[in-house]
Design an enzyme around this catalytic site. Structure first.
Site, short mmCIF file in Angstrom:
data_model
loop_
_atom_site.label_atom_id
_atom_site.label_comp_id
_atom_site.label_asym_id
_atom_site.label_seq_id
_atom_site.Cartn_x
_atom_site.Cartn_y
_atom_site.Cartn_z
N GLU A 125 -24.54 49.47 27.54
CA GLU A 125 -23.90 48.51 28.44
C GLU A 125 -24.91 47.87 29.38
OE1 GLU A 125 -21.13 47.26 28.11
OE2 GLU A 125 -20.40 48.65 26.62
N ALA A 163 -13.46 42.38 27.89
CA ALA A 163 -13.62 41.99 26.50
C ALA A 163 -14.14 43.20 25.73
CB ALA A 163 -14.61 40.83 26.38
N MET A 164 -14.09 43.11 24.40
CA MET A 164 -14.56 44.23 23.59
C MET A 164 -15.33 43.68 22.39
SD MET A 164 -14.84 47.42 22.99
CE MET A 164 -15.80 47.95 21.57
N GLU A 165 -16.52 44.26 22.19
CA GLU A 165 -17.48 43.69 21.24
C GLU A 165 -17.24 44.06 19.78
OE1 GLU A 165 -18.23 46.06 23.59
OE2 GLU A 165 -19.57 47.58 22.76
N ASN A 166 -15.99 44.24 19.35
CA ASN A 166 -15.73 44.56 17.94
C ASN A 166 -16.58 43.67 17.05
OD1 ASN A 166 -13.39 46.13 18.92
ND2 ASN A 166 -12.61 44.09 19.37
N HIS A 173 -22.53 38.56 26.89
CA HIS A 173 -22.57 40.03 26.89
C HIS A 173 -22.08 40.57 25.54
CE1 HIS A 173 -21.83 44.03 28.97
NE2 HIS A 173 -21.10 44.17 27.88
N GLU A 174 -20.97 40.06 25.08
CA GLU A 174 -20.40 40.57 23.83
C GLU A 174 -21.27 40.22 22.63
OE1 GLU A 174 -18.19 42.68 24.32
OE2 GLU A 174 -17.82 42.08 26.38
ZN ZN Z 1 -20.50 45.86 26.84
#
Ligand code: ZN
Ligand code: NAG
Ligand code: NAG
Ligand code: NAG
Length: 956
Positions: free
Chosen positions: A402, A344-347, A379-380
């Protein structure tokens, strides 16, 4: 990035060999690398008009000109961007998917300069009167005219030389217009595809981290170059456009031009935009923060987004509370994409996920799948503050970003699912894995210097397997907090003041230490030195210590822990591999105590024991170190029911590998398992026994070892049989659900009576009616594997057709693994052949499938033969794809432990010299590991055989 490079825990939790999880990590990672590589090859540099453009050849090692350096100069600072992008969801006349767009960036000149460097990669820029940009002065400033513009390919800049200087303090506006490819390369602005009702659908989406925003539009693409973004997307009327901020006007705009509100001040790597035909479920209007979960229409209709929606609100409020800072945005969109490289990516405001990390279907998915969704979301969301609101100055501090998010993701998930005991699982899921890697001589320190991380390749390397696990060294940071004092308010307070001071800004890791120190001082906590001095030992040198406590004398010593006793550390450390170790301990009749070991050795008389007493240190395994004791204390620990059996097992097995205690002592820690029903000790034992299986599952040790495990697991199997009322109920507790999987898989693989009939019976029932799979989702992975192992071609072919038919990613993953469990060599060989046929096994899955097959003792030699026979073909035809040569070599040679294996490896190296590519390092490591295994087997085989034999021949 979110849970960056794990494929999924679903397989890891349930499949026979937990170590596969680690392999999966590496594979997923190499997939990303390979994609990175193919990206570079797939698109040629943009063509530019010859009169204004020269592509200068550069040698990165001797940067003379500013545009040959990988870091932006500090002369310009962006203020805002106005970007319009138009992705085409159909191919153009050349058969390509493209996007076009234009961008205006307003920037301030901080230092006088006659040069503008702005990142731009693989964009074809329009020329205006011979130049690739237009420049305008703002607020009365006059812009100098352009002298020369070109694209500097190695450093990914659009270089603009000016005829005169920009004035310090003045603002300017730079306009560019461009076309790029909307490729399926998973980076920058890219394309994802899926079928719905037989119709192919195209999604335009993004993955910017770390350095691909420059592939979408020219920008100052460094995390400290924060700015405000005004986005506009042009898209077909029937599609939805999403971005970080909320769109203007009515929500589902009928017009094909969607404008978005300006974003907060933010970094380029956190940008996201998506054009798709997805559906969503969301919070009702009027909620403080609009939360929406987006996915394929079918998935939303089936309710697969419901769990994510249900948990996002509570997790967001948890973090608002924890950080004492309200959610910085007005909306939180989360979207599941059919093609996505990381987890996933936290945009900021538009988080992107793999489908397996956001969607959950209670009828089909397991509790492991569910835990994965909860922790990835958590996490995101943690990043929305830590990472997005306050951002690292440069990528060398990625570990803090992270590591921190990983740590607090467990707190958030624990809040969302209070019954799961997430705080215990953190030890098993994160710390143990990191320790395994960090106990190697080839590890490296957590923190890198800013100047060592320059090129995009260096930045990508920070996401490599070692570093990516190592960033989970939150434990080093929390070492201090969790184990020195009861975990309490003061560290939270430090975070709150840190976020308050640096919001919308960038930091280096010492800024956090500063706030930690302030909190420590304020609370009057006594530490043996300053926070910075203590922490430096954990982040500037690699590895961790083993602490040895002699309970006869009270003497305590520390030493760098190395798993392989023969390994040589050639990396010097300014701290001589000594640490400040916070030791928590208990002994007979004495509650939890705290002691700081600050030297190589010390004496603590309180740790001296009377004859019948015992002592345990590193209670709850919260500290990042291993513990060894004198023989007497070890003996007593084996006999009494101490609180943390998992830790005793893990320390003993690791110390045995390092030749610090006897192998039989380690084996003896498993003797109590026949009375154990808890998950943690079982899972830890399983993880550690895995190495014994690898070394001995083709030797005479195997029989007695199987007999021993069968005896130990039988009571567990029966326990779960009763607990689940003859397998008709699902255990209530999350960890019991996991341990039920252990019970069944170990019982079936060792031949406990009734187990195989059970699993094959369930599987047969499913085979009778393929649309009616009644196997409990938690047990699917292990039941499929067990039934396919016991069955023949009929079972295999059925599972294969179910795999090809699966519409849920996690289900396909389980079947893909189970297919490798068969014991029929011809089926395994056929499956291997499928790996080279992209129609049968997607290229992205080929590597992991071969590794699964090699994990099966029958499949291992077949996979090795297959690799050798097909190396030419694999190397030449799969090289550019997502194939991981290193991963394959690693997976196929894991069992190697004989002179003969070693010679074969050498021969392979010789035969393929010149075409090993990325397998070169893996091959060297395999040779080294084979030697280490040979030594270990030579030293331990006899005693292991004797121990298992005597255990199984004696009555219980
Ligand atoms: Zn992360
Ligand atoms: C489970 O099945 C056995 C026989 O198959 C039966 O004797 C026993 O009572 C059953 N137990 C439960 C809890 O249903
Ligand atoms: C198979 O299972 C489905 C779903 O439970 C059911 O509707 C169908 O009638 C079954 N088919 C047969 C042939 O039993
Ligand atoms: C696979 O899926 C298709 C469409 O959903 C269905 O018609 C077919 O029967 C399925 N095949 C099997 C073996 O279940």
């Amino acid at each position: 990035m979110g849970k960056g490079f794990y494929i999924s825990k679903a397989v890891a939790v349930t499949c026979v060999v937990v170590a596969i999880a680690a392999v999966a990590t590496i594979i997923a990672l190499s997939v990303v690398y390979a994609q990175e590589k193919s990206k570079n090859e797939a698109i040629s540099p943009p063509t530019t008009s010859p009169d204004t453009t020269t592509i200068t050849p550069t040698t990165p090692s001797t940067p003379k000109e500013p545009w040959q350096r990988y870091r932006l100069p500090d002369s310009l600072a962006p203020v805002s961007y106005n970007v319009t992008l138009w992705p085409r969801l159909k191919t153009n006349a050349d058969g390509l998917y493209i996007f076009s767009g234009h961008s205006t960036v307003v920037f301030t000149c901080v230092k006088e300069t006659d040069l503008i460097l702005i990142h731009s990669n693989r964009l074809n820029l329009t020329a205006f009167e011979g130049y690739h940009a237009k420049l305008k002065g703002l607020d009365g400033a006059t812009a100098p005219s352009l002298k020369n513009t070109w694209l500097e390919v190695p450093t990914q800049y659009l270089v603009i030389q000016l005829s005169g200087p920009l004035q310090a303090g003045s603002k300017y506006e730079l306009f560019t217009e461009f076309v790029g490819e909307l490729a399926d390369d998973l980076g920058g602005f890219y394309r994802s595809e899926y079928f719905e009702d037989g119709v192919k659908k195209v999604v335009a989406t993004t993955q910017m981290q770390p350095t691909d925003a420059r592939k979408a539009f020219p920008c100052f693409d460094e995390p400290a170059m924060k700015a405000v973004f005004h986005m506009t997307l042009i898209h077909p009327q029937e599609t939805v456009a999403l971005s970080n901020a909320m769109n203007y006007g009515k929500f589902l705009s009928q017009c094909s031009n969607t404008r978005f509100e300006p974003t907060e001040i933010m970094s380029t790597y956190l940008l996201a935009f998506v054009v798709c035909d997805f559906a969503y479920i969301g919070t009702k209007p009027g909620a403080e923060v609009l939360i929406r979960i987006w996915a394929r229409r079918k998935a939303i209709e089936e309710g697969q987004g419901n769990y994510a929606l249900e948990k996002t609100g509570p997790i967001l409020s948890f973090f608002e509370n924890y950080y004492n800072s309200s959610y910085p945005l007005t909306k939180s969109d989360q979207i599941a994409l059919p093609d996505f490289s990381a987890g996933a990516m936290e945009n900021w405001g538009l988080i992107t996920y793999r489908e397996t990390a956001l969607l959950y279907n209670p009828d089909v998915s397991s509790n492991g799948d569910k835990e994965w969704v909860a922790t990835v979301i958590s996490h995101e969301l943690a990043h929305m503050w830590f990472g997005n609101l306050v951002t690292m100055k440069w990528w060398n501090d990625l570990w803090l970003n992270e590591g921190f998010a990983t740590y607090v993701s467990y707190l958030g998930a624990n809040y969302a699912e209070p019954t799961w005991k997430m705080k215990d699982l953190i030890v098993l899921n994160e710390i143990v894995g990191v320790m395994a890697v960090d106990a190697l001589a080839s590890s490296h320190p957590l923190s890198s210097k800013e100047e060592d991380i320059q090129m995009p390749e260096h930045i990508s390397e920070l996401f490599d397997s070692i570093t990516y696990s190592k960033v989970q060294y939150y434990s080093h940071y929390y070492n201090l907090i969790l184990s020195s004092v009861e975990y309490n308010q003061w560290c939270i307070i430090c975070l709150q003041t840190y976020l308050e001071e640096f919001k919308y800004k960038n930091t280096v890791y010492t800024d956090l230490w500063k706030h930690l120190q302030m909190a420590v001082d304020k609370a009057g906590i006594k530490l043996p030195s300053s926070v910075e001095v203590i922490m430096n030992r954990w982040i500037l040198q690699m590895g961790f210590p083993v602490v040895t406590i002699d309970t006869k004398t009270g003497k305590i010593t520390q030493k760098h822990f190395l798993l392989d006793p023969d390994s040589v550390v050639d990396r010097p450390s300014e701290f001589n591999y000594e640490w400040f170790v916070p030791i928590t301990w208990i002994k007979t009749g004495v509650e939890r105590q705290q002691y700081w070991l600050v030297d190589k050795e010390a004496t603590n008389n309180d740790m001296m024991l009377n004859a019948n007493d015992w002592l345990v240190a590193n209670v709850d395994m919260r500290g990042f170190y291993r513990v060894n004791y004198d023989a007497g204390n070890w003996e007593r620990l084996l006999d009494i029911p101490v609180i943390n059996r998992a830790q005793i097992i893990d320390d003993a097995f690791n110390l045995a590998r390092a030749e610090m205690v006897n192998t039989t002592l380690a084996l003896r820690t498993t003797k109590f398992l026949n009375k154990e029903v808890e998950y943690m000790p079982w899972q830890t034992a399983r993880n550690n026994l895995d190495y014994y299986f690898l070394m001995f599952d083709r030797s005479e040790v195997y029989g007695p070892m199987q007999a021993y495990i069968k005896r130990q697991v039988s009571p567990l199997f029966n326990y779960f049989k009763d607990l689940t009322l003859n397998w008709t109920k699902i255990p209530e507790s999350h960890t019991d659900q996991y341990n039920q999987v252990n019970a069944i898989s170990l019982a079936c693989s060792t031949g406990v009576k009734g187990c195989r009939d059970l699993t094959t019976g369930w599987f047969r029932e499913w085979m009778k009616n393929s649309t009616n799979n009644k196997i409990s989702p938690n047990l699917k992975s292990t039941v499929y594997c067990s039934a396919i192992a016991a069955g023949g071609v009929e079972e295999w072919d059925f599972a294969w057709s179910m795999y090809k038919n699966a519409t849920i990613a996690s289900e396909a993953e389980k079947l893909m693994h189970a297919l490798s469990c068969t014991k029929q060599p011809w089926l395994l060989n056929r499956y291997l052949q499928y790996c080279l046929d992209p129609e049968k096994i997607r290229k992205q899955d080929a590597t992991i499938t071969i590794i699964y097959i090699a994990s099966n003792p029958i499949g291992q030699p077949l996979a090795w033969d297959f690799i050798r026979a097909n190396w030419n073909h694999i190397f030449n035809d799969y090289g550019g794809g997502s194939f991981s040569f290193g991963g394959i070599i690693n997976g196929v040679t894991k069992r190697f432990s004989t002179e003969f294996d070693y010679k074969q490896l050498l021969q392979f190296k010789e035969d393929n010299a010149g075409q090993l590519g990325s397998a070169t390092t893996a091959l060297e490591q395999a040779l080294e590991r084979t030697k280490a295994n040979m030594n270990w087997v030579a030293m331990n085989k006899k005693q292991v055989l004797e121990w298992f034999t005597s255990e199984t021949s004696s009555p219980v």
